[in-house]
Enzyme design. Structure first.
Site, mmCIF file in Angstrom:
data_model
loop_
_atom_site.group_PDB
_atom_site.id
_atom_site.type_symbol
_atom_site.label_atom_id
_atom_site.label_comp_id
_atom_site.label_asym_id
_atom_site.label_seq_id
_atom_site.Cartn_x
_atom_site.Cartn_y
_atom_site.Cartn_z
ATOM 1 N N ALA A 424 0.839 -1.197 0.000
ATOM 2 C CA ALA A 424 0.000 0.000 0.000
ATOM 3 C C ALA A 424 0.870 1.241 0.000
ATOM 4 O O ALA A 424 2.036 1.209 0.402
ATOM 5 C CB ALA A 424 -0.913 0.004 1.217
ATOM 6 N N CYS A 425 0.289 2.352 -0.496
ATOM 7 C CA CYS A 425 0.914 3.655 -0.318
ATOM 8 C C CYS A 425 -0.037 4.494 0.527
ATOM 9 O O CYS A 425 -0.750 3.962 1.362
ATOM 10 C CB CYS A 425 1.250 4.305 -1.661
ATOM 11 N N THR A 426 -0.096 5.784 0.316
ATOM 12 C CA THR A 426 -0.863 6.649 1.216
ATOM 13 C C THR A 426 -2.346 6.292 1.236
ATOM 14 O O THR A 426 -2.946 6.139 2.299
ATOM 15 C CB THR A 426 -0.707 8.119 0.798
ATOM 16 N N ARG A 428 -3.913 3.991 -1.352
ATOM 17 C CA ARG A 428 -4.352 2.919 -2.246
ATOM 18 C C ARG A 428 -3.611 1.620 -1.975
ATOM 19 O O ARG A 428 -2.462 1.603 -1.548
ATOM 20 C CB ARG A 428 -4.164 3.330 -3.717
#
Length: 593
Positions: A424-426, A428
């Site tokens: 995951a990123c921020t 999504r």
């Protein structure tokens, strides 16, 4: 081309891990200032993070790229970074004035000169070392060596080979450091000299690339590479170092994130159908506050990005225009995380002409509200609260408990067997899947996903909001206890087998649910009229239904079933354990009677 695009996607996601550390640095640095807590130790701690951004990027990028985000890749990146930076210093020739010194002073002066000469290159070095270590981990973490060297095989081999490979980077940076510095300086001057046009292009591209996740790449260039102020490079780094000219590549985000997109949410609320406004009020208020307070905008943007691409293009142009306006007014704002109220208040003292944000923000609020309200009504856009009745009913009952939510997401993504990588990123989920065919986009949206992006045949991104990293961890835990199977593609539910076919016996010590519980399950599923098929699969029942809106999910949970998830608009999964075959046969028997 698709493969290159997928790799750039992974790099963009990996860059977010070190960037996520910056809010801590900004808070420590700000709260340590004399006008707040006046704590030199806190101020020094924050500055230490900014001074070692290259090392942070090396570790963060390597872990972000490595399979399973394994820490061994981070260790390999540290080795590569130290070999590269220290090795490069050996190739640098100090000026004659320093060589003329004698004793300990000569050694200190030469060491300081070499370190300072490479200081402007530490972030590019860190990113390259992270890419190198992450790639070598994925290729070499299962390498086998002869028995007498077996101790150094597997993951232990990765730091060794990374250190050796970094010797090449050390030679390149050490021998060509002057050309590299000249190239960075030329690039910085060209972009900064472009003035309003450069800022406008940056703002527009930043928003347009959000759909691909590649905006992190250009952000890293603008925030950590462009410009030089006493050895500090990048708009963000220079801003916190006290450069009065820094902040141009950040200030333009504030009117959009604090005022424009919350106004778009208000427009979506006012244009929602009157009977559905109470239902969508909480959602729109939540994502509007997220944008206003923290500057996280993707949940808002994905609510209209695919519904109205032209409207999103206008949003991108308005973002670019915001950069031009703030620059023309001489406003310089910066952030440690994003352009929200928290960063605006905390970094107010470092800013230049920060009060001008308020009138610009008021104009942007009215502009966004008017454009969005007109577009939604004029083109009948299906924004939240204007969807068809079936979608609205389905969206009203997402999974609640964390474990249940994670299992529901895994099921909607094709099952544990379809997921090769979950990160995951921020905002999504970044996934690698075996096949896109079994991914149920409708089920993902019912679970709360704001949008789905397919960069390649196996890469998948699901926008879920700021809880993305937490959800990714829950999904990895849930996958460990779920069977390695991929559900059938949406809408392709097989018909139940003939009743005469013998079912395999249930596992020993795992009795099937009692008839009373199965009758309760049948009632909770909306009654016999709503159930079309029952198909046992491993430890679960795949039940085809006429409508998921008639299902009482709370009643199913009270029956003691191990899990429940809506997999599609006409299919639900009920996990009953090893006796699923016997339970399925009994449930079909009840249906027939």
């Amino acid at each position: 081309m698709k493969q290159l695009f997928a790799q750039l996607q992974r790099i963009g996601g990996a860059l977010m891990l070190p960037i996520a550390v910056l809010p801590v640095a900004a808070l420590l640095l700000r709260f340590g200032q004399p006008d707040l807590l006046d704590l030199p130790v806190m101020r020094a701690a924050g500055q230490a993070i900014f001074d070692n951004l290259g090392l942070l990027f090396a570790v963060g990028v390597a872990i972000g790229l490595a399979r399973e985000n394994h820490g061994a890749a981070g260790l390999a990146a540290v080795v590569a970074y130290l070999v590269t930076t220290r090795g490069a210093e050996v190739f640098i020739t100090p000026p004659a004035a320093l060589l003329a010194l004698t004793g300990h002073a000569r050694d200190l002066a030469i060491e300081a000169f070499k370190s300072n000469e490479l200081k402007t290159l530490t972030v590019p070095v860190g990113i390259l070392c992270g890419l190198l270590a992450g790639a070598l981990y994925n290729r070499c973490h299962r390498v086998s060596l002869p028995s007498y060297l077996a101790f150094f095989g597997g993951r232990r081999f990765v730091p060794i080979v990374s250190g050796l490979a970094a010797l090449g980077l050390a030679a390149a940076f050490g021998l060509e450091w002057q050309r590299l510095e000249h190239g960075m300086a030329t690039l910085s001057r060209a972009v900064l000299a472009a003035g309003p046009w450069g800022l406008f292009a940056y703002g527009v591209l930043n928003r347009l690339l959000i759909v691909t996740g590649l905006h992190h790449v250009i952000n890293s260039m603008a925030w950590f590479v462009l410009g030089n102020f006493h050895g500090h490079t990048g708009d963000l780094n220079r801003f916190f170092a006290g450069d009065p000219t820094a902040g141009a590549f950040m200030a333009g985000f504030f009117p959009v994130m604090m005022f424009g997109l919350p106004a778009a949410c208000l427009a979506m609320y006012h244009t929602a159908l009157p009977e559905r406004r109470p239902m969508v009020a909480g959602l729109l208020l939540s994502i509007a506050l997220t944008s206003f307070l923290t500057g996280v905008t993707e949940p808002v943007e994905f609510s209209f990005m695919f519904l109205a691409p032209a409207l999103y293009a206008i949003h991108a142009l308005l973002t670019g225009l915001s950069f031009v306006i703030m620059n023309a007014l001489g406003v310089r704002l910066g952030f440690g995380f994003s352009a929200g109220l928290f960063d605006y208040v905390l970094n107010y003292k470092f800013a230049t002409r920060p009060l001008l944000l308020l009138p610009v923000g008021a104009v942007y609020f009215g502009l966004y509200y008017g454009i969005f309200r007109y577009a939604i009504v004029r083109f009948d856009l299906k924004t939240p609260g204007r969807e068809d009745a079936q979608s609205a009913a389905a969206a009203a009952s997402p999974a609640s408990a964390p474990d249940e939510r994670a299992r529901a997401y895994v099921t909607a993504l094709g099952g544990a067997g379809n997921l090769e990588s979950v990160s995951a990123c921020t905002t999504r989920l970044r996934l690698i899947v075996k096949t896109q065919e079994t991914v149920n986009v409708d089920a993902l949206r019912r679970l709360g996903a704001r949008g789905v992006v397919r960069p390649s045949a196996t890469a998948l991104q699901v926008v879920v909001g700021p809880t993305a990293d937490q959800l990714a961890g829950e999904m990895r835990e849930a996958m460990a206890s779920m069977p390695e199977e991929s559900p059938a593609a949406p809408g392709a539910h097989a018909a139940p087998p003939p009743r005469a076919a013998p079912a395999p016996p249930a596992a020993a010590g795992a009795p099937a649910p009692a008839e009373e519980a199965l009758r309760g399950l049948l009632a909770a599923l909306g009654g016999p009229a709503n159930v079309r098929s029952v198909e046992p699969a491993s430890s679960r029942l795949r039940i085809g239904v006429a409508s998921t809106g008639a299902i009482d999910s709370a009643a199913i949970r009270k029956l003691g079933m191990r899990g429940f998830a809506i997999a599609a608009s006409d299919c639900v999964h009920v996990i009953v354990g090893p006796a699923a075959q016997e339970a399925g046969a009994s449930l079909r028997e009840l249906l027939s009677t």
